[in-house]
Design an enzyme around this catalytic site. Structure first.
Site, PDB file in Angstrom:
ATOM      1  N   TYR A  34       1.384 -14.802   3.354  1.00 15.30           N
ATOM      2  CA  TYR A  34       0.366 -13.743   3.298  1.00 15.30           C
ATOM      3  C   TYR A  34      -0.133 -13.565   1.864  1.00 15.30           C
ATOM      4  CZ  TYR A  34      -1.640  -9.030   3.386  1.00 15.30           C
ATOM      5  OH  TYR A  34      -2.464  -7.936   3.238  1.00 15.30           O
ATOM      6  N   GLU A  56      -3.495  -0.745   7.497  1.00 14.24           N
ATOM      7  CA  GLU A  56      -3.006   0.024   6.353  1.00 14.24           C
ATOM      8  C   GLU A  56      -2.632   1.438   6.787  1.00 14.24           C
ATOM      9  OE1 GLU A  56      -2.163  -1.062   3.544  1.00 14.24           O
ATOM     10  OE2 GLU A  56      -3.234  -2.956   3.299  1.00 14.24           O
ATOM     11  N   TRP A  64       5.233  -3.045   4.643  1.00 12.07           N
ATOM     12  CA  TRP A  64       4.132  -3.917   5.050  1.00 12.07           C
ATOM     13  C   TRP A  64       4.654  -5.079   5.882  1.00 12.07           C
ATOM     14  CZ3 TRP A  64      -0.531  -3.953   6.361  1.00 12.07           C
ATOM     15  CH2 TRP A  64      -1.232  -5.158   6.516  1.00 12.07           C
TER      16      TRP A  64
END
Length: 204
Positions: A34, A56, A64
């Protein structure tokens, strides 16, 4: 790893490939991929911005990595984040989503995503979500040399948060919007010395 003494040894890790990355992206293969391929690269299409804004918001209070691992399930559950489709979700969809173990089952965040889809559709009459978000690009980007120097909010993210709230968006606080701006490449908070620093083409 950079030999610059201003960069703490623990903040950048050089991998077997010889590339320097922050600690959070150095070991886990999913996070490393990522970081290397997505994070901080410019996104200008409506659906792409809406997806990142939505994820988000779901990330708030969580790691995350948790969200990234669940991203395929989120995409399936939210119609690939097509704002037109999500804006039409009703109470049956809310209950369906609350029963989906593949995503984060938070009623407030689910409702916010539906609300934000409708707000995204409405915003098309005034330039669209992507243009609005990108209009808050600051005149300069941070240049953090250590993890401690990476900001979590900014004047620009606070202003973006206020603008989106005024347009009917939810779960768009200044910290969440700063994370969005980082993810979209609107600001570059890659550590100085990272192989990704300056690679977005937005900042040099």
């Amino acid at each position: 790893m950079s030999t610059d003494p201003a960069i703490a040894p623990s903040d950048l890790v050089t991998g077997p490939d010889g590339l320097a990355r922050p600690v959070w992206a150095a070991a886990d293969p999913m996070l490393r991929d990522y970081y290397d391929t997505e994070w901080g690269m410019p996104v200008h299409d409506e659906r792409g911005v809406f997806e990142r804004l939505s994820l988000e918001a779901f990330q708030s209070g969580l790691s995350w990595r948790t969200i990234l691992a669940k991203r395929p399930a989120f995409r399936s559950a939210f119609a690939d984040f097509d704002p037109d489709v999500v804006a039409r979700f009703d109470e049956h969809d809310v209950e369906r989503l609350l029963g989906d173990a593949g995503i984060v089952r938070n009623r407030a965040k689910i409702r916010a995503t539906i609300t934000n889809a409708a707000a995204t559709v409405a915003l098309r009459a005034d330039g669209g979500l992507a243009d609005l978000v990108w209009s808050f690009r600051p005149d300069a980007t941070p240049a953090p040399r250590t993890a401690a120097e990476v900001p979590t909010t900014s004047d620009a993210s606070t202003a973006l948060s206020k603008a989106l709230r005024a347009r009917g968006f939810a779960f768009v606080g200044p910290t969440t919007m700063h994370a969005l701006m980082e993810a979209l490449g609107i600001v570059d908070t890659h550590l100085v010395g990272s192989h990704r620093r300056g690679t977005s083409g937005v900042w040099h």
